[in-house]
Scaffold this active site. Structure first.
Site, PDB file in Angstrom:
ATOM      1  N   LEU A   1       0.826  -1.217   0.000  1.00  0.00           N
ATOM      2  CA  LEU A   1       0.000   0.000   0.000  1.00  0.00           C
ATOM      3  C   LEU A   1       0.858   1.264   0.000  1.00  0.00           C
ATOM      4  O   LEU A   1       0.329   2.376  -0.078  1.00  0.00           O
ATOM      5  CB  LEU A   1      -0.956   0.015   1.201  1.00  0.00           C
ATOM      6  N   ARG A   2       2.172   1.089   0.084  1.00  0.00           N
ATOM      7  CA  ARG A   2       3.130   2.212  -0.048  1.00  0.00           C
ATOM      8  C   ARG A   2       2.928   3.312   0.989  1.00  0.00           C
ATOM      9  O   ARG A   2       3.441   4.431   0.808  1.00  0.00           O
ATOM     10  CB  ARG A   2       3.048   2.823  -1.449  1.00  0.00           C
TER      11      ARG A   2
ATOM     12  N   ASN B   1       7.102  -3.016   4.104  1.00  0.00           N
ATOM     13  CA  ASN B   1       8.317  -2.386   3.548  1.00  0.00           C
ATOM     14  C   ASN B   1       8.034  -0.963   3.074  1.00  0.00           C
ATOM     15  O   ASN B   1       8.208  -0.619   1.911  1.00  0.00           O
ATOM     16  CB  ASN B   1       8.915  -3.231   2.418  1.00  0.00           C
TER      17      ASN B   1
ATOM     18  N   HIS C   1      10.031 -14.037   1.957  1.00  0.00           N
ATOM     19  CA  HIS C   1      10.427 -13.769   0.563  1.00  0.00           C
ATOM     20  C   HIS C   1      11.729 -14.551   0.372  1.00  0.00           C
ATOM     21  O   HIS C   1      12.766 -14.176   0.918  1.00  0.00           O
ATOM     22  CB  HIS C   1      10.630 -12.252   0.421  1.00  0.00           C
TER      23      HIS C   1
ATOM     24  N   HIS D   1       4.818 -15.487  -2.807  1.00  0.00           N
ATOM     25  CA  HIS D   1       5.003 -15.437  -4.274  1.00  0.00           C
ATOM     26  C   HIS D   1       5.962 -16.486  -4.852  1.00  0.00           C
ATOM     27  O   HIS D   1       7.017 -16.163  -5.381  1.00  0.00           O
ATOM     28  CB  HIS D   1       5.440 -14.042  -4.715  1.00  0.00           C
TER      29      HIS D   1
ATOM     30  N   ASN E   1       9.949  -9.345  -8.943  1.00  0.00           N
ATOM     31  CA  ASN E   1      10.801 -10.201  -8.109  1.00  0.00           C
ATOM     32  C   ASN E   1       9.892 -11.065  -7.248  1.00  0.00           C
ATOM     33  O   ASN E   1       9.140 -10.530  -6.437  1.00  0.00           O
ATOM     34  CB  ASN E   1      11.696  -9.324  -7.229  1.00  0.00           C
TER      35      ASN E   1
ATOM     36  N   ASP F   1       0.512  -9.565  -4.842  1.00  0.00           N
ATOM     37  CA  ASP F   1       1.776  -8.827  -4.702  1.00  0.00           C
ATOM     38  C   ASP F   1       1.664  -7.474  -5.415  1.00  0.00           C
ATOM     39  O   ASP F   1       2.606  -7.023  -6.067  1.00  0.00           O
ATOM     40  CB  ASP F   1       2.971  -9.649  -5.219  1.00  0.00           C
TER      41      ASP F   1
ATOM     42  N   HIS G   1       4.082   1.477  -8.645  1.00  0.00           N
ATOM     43  CA  HIS G   1       5.282   2.298  -8.841  1.00  0.00           C
ATOM     44  C   HIS G   1       4.922   3.552  -9.611  1.00  0.00           C
ATOM     45  O   HIS G   1       4.072   3.520 -10.497  1.00  0.00           O
ATOM     46  CB  HIS G   1       6.350   1.525  -9.623  1.00  0.00           C
TER      47      HIS G   1
HETATM   48 ZN   LIG Z   1       8.707 -10.316  -2.151  1.00  0.00          ZN
HETATM   49 ZN   LIG Z   2       5.683  -8.196  -2.152  1.00  0.00          ZN
END
Ligand SMILES: [Zn+2]
Ligand SMILES: [Zn+2]
Length: 425
Positions: free
Chosen positions: A64-65, A95, A180, A233, A279, A306, A310
């Site tokens: 969600l940034r 993150n 991850h 993922h 990724n 995921d 951007h």
């Molecule tokens: Zn990841």
């Molecule tokens: Zn992710």
């Protein structure tokens, strides 16, 4: 714990719709009544209006940034995008800037979600402070403040001893860890899957073994610690095989797969479109086939987008300079319906289950269901509708979709989340 704005409870009727809820054993034409946010009546109907009503979707993997990059996505835009994609609940990754690694960052996010989120949202907190792979966060305190689980997504936990302790502390906090899986000295800054296409294009390559070696390690640690573990993922056949073997041996491990890894292969990279750079990278046809098979047989119990927004100026650069990640909330169902269900590769009921009850169960959320007395978490789908994916249609602040310009069949028409209509086409 999930947060969303205002608890309005709607009343509405779906007349003569095909109701598909695999968990309830339902695939019948019914009239469904919702009163003040609860399903109150399911009555046999005849004919049917060509639409499908299903339990709404749950996305366990969304970026969600927020905080920090609200120019790319924020709580309102991201949850509006989720509503348009048929979701009644999403989990956000930590993150952000700053990283969600303290009770104060988590607390202020939860407050914002309670004011701004259209769809209930839960927050994962980081495993390590700043996601720097050094010191563990205070998982017990974060869990008490409502963290849905823990992950350093975007980065792997490189040190095995740290991963082992994270499993132990995650256990003490009573929350699931999600990893991850990437061995950075093997992925080595690669941009695409190591194979035919990377050789042709001469791009830095990121081999499958960079993922699967970490999958194997983390499954071994989870087995040793007797702790549940969730693999984010998955992209490689070898990873799927390792997960299947671990599950057969009784390890409480789960996995998820994205729509792009289910639909695309490394061949898509030949377009040099930065919107197919992610990724882990898109892999070979045999990897894609293994992922589809694992989703079908339940080894992988969840579809996760995921969703990684951007900014345009960051994605509109040459392939090798572009950041990893694509959006997915608004196209997940339609892309998988078009590419897997319509060609007969996956049953509709299986897809609906893996997008709803499957992820809910992994994360200990109440699985959405269509039953008298259940809270209304519903998605109305028009399987016949064709639509062209264009930037103008996105609720997300970002448009880095791998599907721009594609025509998809099957569309979300209406979404009810926690008893409230949150989207209507
Ligand atoms: Zn990841
Ligand atoms: Zn992710």
């Amino acid at each position: 714990m999930l947060w969303n704005r205002n608890g309005r409870k709607d009343s509405l009727t779906f007349e003569g719709v095909r109701v598909v809820d695999p968990g309830e054993g339902l695939d019948d034409v019914l009239t469904v009544t919702v009163e003040r946010g609860l399903v109150t009546r399911l009555e046999p109907a005849s004919g049917g209006n060509g639409k499908v009503l299903a339990p709404a979707f749950v996305d366990p993997h969304v970026h969600l940034r927020t905080p920090g990059r609200e120019d790319e996505e924020d709580l309102a835009s991201g949850t509006r995008a989720a509503a348009a994609g048929g979701y009644c609940a999403i989990l956000a990754m930590p993150n952000t800037e700053p990283v969600v690694d303290s009770a104060s960052v988590l607390g202020s996010l939860a407050e914002r979600a309670a004011a701004e989120a259209e769809v209930p949202v839960g927050f994962l907190a980081a495993i390590t402070r700043g996601q720097e792979g050094g010191e563990l966060t205070d998982m017990v305190e974060l869990a008490e403040r409502g963290a849905a689980g823990f992950t350093d997504d975007g980065r792997p936990i490189v040190a095995s001893g740290l991963m082992r302790r994270a499993l132990q502390y995650g256990g003490a906090a009573g929350r699931l860890l999600a990893v991850h899986c990437e061995e950075p000295t093997l992925s080595g800054g690669g941009h695409v899957h190591e194979g035919r296409v990377s050789a042709e294009l001469g791009f830095g390559a990121y081999p499958s073994v960079a993922e699967s070696v970490m999958v194997e390690r983390d499954l071994a640690l989870a087995r040793y610690e007797e702790r549940p573990l969730h693999l984010l993922h998955l992209s490689a056949r070898e990873s799927v095989e390792a997960l299947r073997r671990a599950q057969e041996a009784g390890v409480p491990a789960t996995g998820e797969v994205t729509p792009h890894h289910l639909c695309l292969t490394e061949d898509a990279v030949r377009t040099l479109d930065p919107n197919v750079k992610m990724n882990p990278p898109l892999r070979a046809q045999e990897d894609r086939a293994a992922l589809v098979e694992a989703l079908r047989d339940g080894t992988i119990a969840a579809v996760a987008t995921d969703h990684a927004p951007h900014a345009r100026h960051e994605k509109e650069v040459p392939f090798e300079e572009a950041p990893f990640g694509v959006t997915g909330l608004e196209t997940a169902f339609s892309s998988l319906h078009t590419r897997l269900v319509e060609p007969g590769v996956l049953r509709l009921g299986t897809l609906l289950e893996r997008m709803s009850a499957g992820p809910a169960r992994i994360w200990g959320l109440e699985p959405p269901r269509i039953a008298v007395g259940a809270p209304a978490n519903l998605v109305l789908l028009d399987l016949e509708a064709s639509w062209r994916v264009g930037e103008a249609s996105f609720r997300s602040r970002s448009a880095n979709s791998w599907l721009l310009g594609e025509t998809l069949r099957g569309r979300v028409v209406q979404t009810v989340a926690a008893g409230k209509v949150v989207y209507a086409a």
